[in-house]
Design a protein around this motif. Structure first.
Motif, short mmCIF file in Angstrom:
data_model
loop_
_atom_site.label_atom_id
_atom_site.label_comp_id
_atom_site.label_asym_id
_atom_site.label_seq_id
_atom_site.Cartn_x
_atom_site.Cartn_y
_atom_site.Cartn_z
N PRO A 40 0.81 -1.22 0.00
CA PRO A 40 0.00 0.00 0.00
C PRO A 40 0.84 1.27 0.00
O PRO A 40 0.42 2.30 -0.54
CB PRO A 40 -0.84 -0.12 1.28
CG PRO A 40 -0.14 -1.12 2.13
CD PRO A 40 0.54 -2.06 1.18
N VAL A 41 2.03 1.22 0.60
CA VAL A 41 2.91 2.39 0.56
C VAL A 41 3.32 2.70 -0.88
O VAL A 41 3.22 3.84 -1.35
CB VAL A 41 4.17 2.15 1.43
CG1 VAL A 41 5.18 3.28 1.23
CG2 VAL A 41 3.79 2.03 2.90
N ILE A 42 3.77 1.67 -1.59
CA ILE A 42 4.23 1.87 -2.97
C ILE A 42 3.08 2.25 -3.88
O ILE A 42 3.20 3.15 -4.73
CB ILE A 42 4.93 0.58 -3.46
CG1 ILE A 42 6.22 0.36 -2.67
CG2 ILE A 42 5.21 0.66 -4.96
CD1 ILE A 42 6.81 -1.03 -2.81
N GLU A 43 1.93 1.60 -3.72
CA GLU A 43 0.76 1.93 -4.53
C GLU A 43 0.32 3.38 -4.29
O GLU A 43 -0.04 4.09 -5.24
CB GLU A 43 -0.38 0.97 -4.22
CG GLU A 43 -0.18 -0.43 -4.76
CD GLU A 43 -0.16 -0.49 -6.28
OE1 GLU A 43 -0.99 0.20 -6.91
OE2 GLU A 43 0.69 -1.20 -6.83
N SER A 44 0.36 3.80 -3.03
CA SER A 44 -0.02 5.18 -2.72
C SER A 44 0.92 6.18 -3.37
O SER A 44 0.48 7.17 -3.99
CB SER A 44 -0.03 5.39 -1.20
OG SER A 44 -0.95 4.55 -0.57
N LEU A 45 2.22 5.95 -3.24
CA LEU A 45 3.20 6.86 -3.85
C LEU A 45 3.04 6.90 -5.36
O LEU A 45 3.07 7.97 -5.97
CB LEU A 45 4.61 6.42 -3.48
CG LEU A 45 5.01 6.58 -2.01
CD1 LEU A 45 6.39 5.96 -1.78
CD2 LEU A 45 5.02 8.04 -1.60
N ARG A 46 2.88 5.74 -5.98
CA ARG A 46 2.76 5.68 -7.44
C ARG A 46 1.54 6.47 -7.92
O ARG A 46 1.63 7.29 -8.85
CB ARG A 46 2.69 4.23 -7.89
CG ARG A 46 2.63 4.04 -9.40
CD ARG A 46 2.62 2.55 -9.75
NE ARG A 46 3.90 1.95 -9.41
CZ ARG A 46 4.03 0.83 -8.70
NH1 ARG A 46 2.95 0.22 -8.22
NH2 ARG A 46 5.22 0.33 -8.45
N LYS A 47 0.41 6.23 -7.29
CA LYS A 47 -0.82 6.88 -7.74
C LYS A 47 -0.84 8.37 -7.40
O LYS A 47 -1.32 9.19 -8.18
CB LYS A 47 -2.03 6.17 -7.13
CG LYS A 47 -2.21 4.75 -7.69
CD LYS A 47 -3.32 4.00 -6.98
CE LYS A 47 -3.46 2.59 -7.52
NZ LYS A 47 -4.50 1.82 -6.80
#
Length: 253
Positions: free
Chosen positions: A208-215
């Protein structure tokens, strides 16, 4: 209270100075994430289909930002373990410097090192074509999540340093922190992984950290990912701080 803050500030300054006097570890922590991003973008990126119409450099850059914290954790754990095996910790105790101040110093130095690595990774990512489309709110939210995950991993590393019997063992234990971004959505979509790995990759803390940063950085709808990321970071930080306090008292017996 004032003494505790003074001791913490002193330990922060000490840990930052120690980091600056260890250029080998500093260069490694700064260079490895950059080299990995170049390897993934230029050697593997052409063969990886991320779906969603993203260019690979845009897809992988947020994952490499999180990877920085994992690499920096090794230095933090080794520094804590080195303090605990030496006479310096007895000197601190004789000066009434508590374990919280000592560990806060190491964690703060880790955050500084990781923020420097993050800036460098951003600069290199921009140089090779990373083009975020975030507004002011997206940048601020991304910075907050990055700071939260760096702080969480730094406290985990501090606890590992207290658990290990030597700096070498501490460095070995933190290999798992550096490895954790790989079975996530950092470099390839989770759907491309074997089915037996999906559950872990989807629900581990860094996804979720990576997905949040990407989006956030690419101006995409984020859903509940930022709240999941912050919840994981808070749980890891609080749990690691509590574990570190217990481990420090046990080591001082």
């Amino acid at each position: 209270m004032a003494d505790a803050l003074t001791h913490s500030a002193t330990m922060v300054g000490r840990s930052v100075r120690l980091s600056s006097r260890n250029p080998d570890a500093l260069i490694t922590a700064l260079a490895l994430p950059v080299l990995l991003m170049l390897v993934f973008v230029y050697l593997f990126g052409g063969a990886i289909d991320t779906g969603g119409g993203w260019r690979y450099v845009d897809y992988v850059a947020p994952g490499v930002l999180v990877l920085c914290a994992g690499f920096g954790a090794g230095t933090t754990a080794m520094s804590v373990a080195d303090d605990m095996k030496g006479a310096v910790i007895d000197r601190f105790r004789s000066l009434d410097v508590g374990g919280t101040a000592v560990l806060t110093g190491h964690v703060a130095a880790s955050v500084v090192r990781n923020l420097a690595a993050t800036v460098l990774v951003f600069a290199v990512a921009f140089a090779i074509g990373f083009r975020p489309d975030a507004g002011v709110g997206g940048w601020l939210a991304s910075a907050g999540i990055l700071l939260a995950v760096i702080t969480a991993i730094s406290w985990v590393a501090a606890a590992v340093g207290l658990l290990a019997n030597s700096p070498e063992a501490a460095g070995g234990f933190t290999f798992f922190l550096a490895f954790l971004p790989y079975p996530s959505s950092a470099f390839v979509p989770v759907d491309s992984m074997p089915g037996w790995l999906h559950g872990f990759a989807e629900h581990q803390p860094l996804t979720p950290v990576i997905e949040s940063l990407r989006k956030l950085l690419l101006g995409q709808p984020v859903g509940s990912s930022p709240w999941e990321a912050l919840a994981w970071c808070a749980a890891l930080t609080v749990g690691s701080m509590a574990a570190a306090a217990v481990l420090f008292r046990r080591r001082m017996r």
